[in-house]
Write an enzyme that holds these catalytic residues in place. Sequence first.
Site, short mmCIF file in Angstrom:
data_model
loop_
_atom_site.label_atom_id
_atom_site.label_comp_id
_atom_site.label_asym_id
_atom_site.label_seq_id
_atom_site.Cartn_x
_atom_site.Cartn_y
_atom_site.Cartn_z
N GLU A 1 -49.75 -21.78 84.72
CA GLU A 1 -49.44 -20.48 85.31
C GLU A 1 -50.64 -19.83 85.98
O GLU A 1 -50.55 -18.69 86.44
CB GLU A 1 -48.85 -19.57 84.23
CG GLU A 1 -47.50 -20.07 83.75
CD GLU A 1 -47.03 -19.40 82.47
OE1 GLU A 1 -45.81 -19.41 82.21
OE2 GLU A 1 -47.88 -18.90 81.71
N TRP B 1 -38.72 -22.91 77.25
CA TRP B 1 -38.62 -24.36 77.43
C TRP B 1 -39.41 -25.10 76.35
O TRP B 1 -39.26 -26.31 76.18
CB TRP B 1 -39.09 -24.79 78.82
CG TRP B 1 -40.56 -24.59 79.07
CD1 TRP B 1 -41.22 -23.41 79.19
CD2 TRP B 1 -41.56 -25.61 79.23
NE1 TRP B 1 -42.57 -23.62 79.42
CE2 TRP B 1 -42.80 -24.96 79.46
CE3 TRP B 1 -41.52 -27.01 79.24
CZ2 TRP B 1 -43.99 -25.66 79.66
CZ3 TRP B 1 -42.71 -27.70 79.45
CH2 TRP B 1 -43.92 -27.03 79.65
N ASP B 2 -40.22 -24.37 75.61
CA ASP B 2 -41.00 -24.98 74.52
C ASP B 2 -40.10 -25.74 73.54
O ASP B 2 -40.50 -26.76 72.99
CB ASP B 2 -41.74 -23.90 73.73
CG ASP B 2 -42.58 -22.97 74.58
OD1 ASP B 2 -42.38 -22.94 75.81
OD2 ASP B 2 -43.43 -22.26 74.03
N LYS C 1 -54.59 -23.77 83.15
CA LYS C 1 -54.16 -23.28 81.83
C LYS C 1 -53.65 -24.45 81.00
O LYS C 1 -53.98 -24.61 79.84
CB LYS C 1 -53.06 -22.23 82.03
CG LYS C 1 -52.62 -21.51 80.78
CD LYS C 1 -51.52 -20.50 81.11
CE LYS C 1 -51.09 -19.74 79.87
NZ LYS C 1 -49.94 -18.86 80.15
N GLN C 2 -52.77 -25.25 81.58
CA GLN C 2 -52.37 -26.54 81.03
C GLN C 2 -52.05 -27.45 82.20
O GLN C 2 -51.52 -27.00 83.20
CB GLN C 2 -51.18 -26.42 80.08
CG GLN C 2 -49.90 -25.94 80.72
CD GLN C 2 -48.76 -25.80 79.75
OE1 GLN C 2 -48.36 -24.72 79.39
NE2 GLN C 2 -48.20 -26.92 79.31
#
Length: 768
Positions: A490, A359-360, A602-603
């Site tokens: 994640e 999806w990046d 993580k983000q």
Amino acid sequence: MNQDYIQADPWSIIEEGFDREQVKSSESLFSIGNGAMGQRANFEEQYSGETFQGSYIAGVYYPDKTRVGWWKNGYPEYFAKVLNAPNWIGVDIIINDEALDLNTCKKVEHFRRELHMKEGWYKRSFVATLPNDVEVAVEVVRFLSLDLDETGAIQYNVQLLNSDAEVVVVPYLDGGIKNMDSNWADKFWNITDIASYGNRAFVASHTMKTDFAVCTFMQGELYVDGDTLDMEPAVEETGTSVRHAYKVDLSKDETLTLVKFGGYTVDRNHPKDKLQEAANKVLEKASALGFDDLLQKQKDAWAKIWEMSDINIEGDVKAQQGIRFNIFQLNQTYLGKDSRLNIGPKGFTGEKYGGSTYWDTEAYCLPFYMATKNQEVAWNLLQYRYNHLQKAIENAEKLGFSNGAALYPMVTMNGEECHNEWEITFEEIHRNGAIAFAIYNYHRFTGDYDYIPKMGLEVLIGIARFWHQRVNFSEEKQQYVMLGVTGPNEYENNVNNNWYTNYLAKWCIDYTIEQISKVRESYPKDHERIMAKTKLAPAEIEDWAKVSGNMYFPYSEKHQVFLQQDGFLDKRMVKVQDLDRSERPINQKWSWDRILRSPYIKQADVLQGFYFFEDHFSQEELERHFDFYEPFTVHESSLSPCVHSIQAAKLGRMEQAYTFYLRTSRLDLDDYNKEVEEGLHITSMAGTWMSIVEGFGGMRVLDGTLHFEPRIPKQWKSYSFKVNFRHQIITVTVSADGCSFGITGKGPLTIQVHGKSVQLIPGKTVQA
């Protein structure tokens, strides 16, 4: 402590001094590519020390059978992997019967590598004393041609410094290659033919299972002090390789030069039975030009790329080097010529993540390619997903969805899901929303609506159907909920009501309904065709709207913030600043169980949503959410710092924005995550570009108008960039004293700068 051996330079990546501990990291950092193929910066001559050999061909992959301890229904059968391709760069050097090997030399001095980003070439030089006391100076220049993108060129110079000697130069092709990350040690390549004619050689092979046919080829030319050596090589063939040995009696101070052209022809571009013929044609073109002219064409091609995509920073060499490294690697990986190709998270620099599409591309890469290339390149990226719509529907069917619901894969080569970690394969469904957002983003930026009636609306309908079926109606809440998902963060798996995923689902449904209405009004024939093809009835659309209008979003009244998911506040809320540095990175120091029970991010999912849908929220809301989530974010995703940099800049926190910018731009150069030897973080590099253009430059498109709110870090004197907005090139220059704008294109354009209208006129620079 981050690595710091890469020298600061505005246009080059430079390493000086030979250190065996840095070899694998440098193989990643000095990688080269041309969109059609790429390779790590392995030594051409043999090296017996630790190395990670890697050459890769765009679009060529192998379906490595999934390896899991406990098979679950719906698991993909395979994990697609970009294949380590036959090696064409090899050049053995043997001097008085002693092989040149930097790992066994008595002494290696004056070792230097340079990746010249402005001109697109890689050079390595050193002086070595072999075990037999022969001293040699070596200089090697290598590049992968942008003009002849099936070939690369090597110029390998050997000079004897302390004695005469017999030098044997052996250019070779090696098809006996394996992937380091193979699940089952399968044989990936089957070699069908090895041929040698004069100074040319060919290895014909095809991939097992996928049957991609490839011809790997080479040609060698020898010179002594610039004079051509007309020699027939001694040919040695094995079942997997072909070697051409040239034996030369070389005098002290003479320089022996090998020019080697090599590369791949593939059946994606040529008939299967014509690959060697195509390889010969490529070699004829390369030979006719010669190394120097082909290199000049390389410099010219890169000059054209930089003319549009460069970001110039004055006063901060490390920041300048960082952004150019990111832009350079993005252009080495993908040039937008072929809608069958996409952008892998490691590009051509390693095998991690299988080299597949994530999806990046839609969330991070599309804005870079829209603004620095042209509309066609962005269209090709969107067409890639349309071409895979049927596979997305099949992916959803495997998980029990029906009626044309589409679940785009988390990881793919051909549209089929090929990721085998359950919490990602089944649960990280937010990727569907990123693809829908990219369709919206393309129209918002380019003003071109044609993609939606031609292709995009079918994609949106499949995605909306998925969201409609994925929710549950909670009798207790009397709202629709989303259970058992994983967001971009994640470090929290199998959660309920991830805010980002729920918000995306609602937005996707609303946006799809809106586009159905627009297409019906303005493109009635397309509307009729799509409704018939998808069998979409008004009653189904009404059911979607019920879900969208009554979606549940977890919220904390105490903190006045949306929660990442249900139960987030039940964790022990210790901030990152209170975590011992020795505990980080936690993904390398902690058990997965401990990570999942921690508050560490993580983000930040919520902030990712605020980035996509910035205009849905007030500045005060952004500030409140940023202040709540950033202290718990460890930024162990390469995709995290860029979003935080953009939002910190919007909040006027320039020191924080600058710190995040340096982290994203130098993530690999400084090896923040201690993993650069595995390859570079290509897709997050597009986020680095966004952190300047959207962060410091404040560029947005609102109601079809380009807006800027330029700011500048105190560490910089100025910065400038260009964007291709609706077929006009806007140049933006920002300094501490103000900003200026120029335009090249068809006519005047009105933009907004700090909320005021500014008219740009071709040929004039406007201060704003």
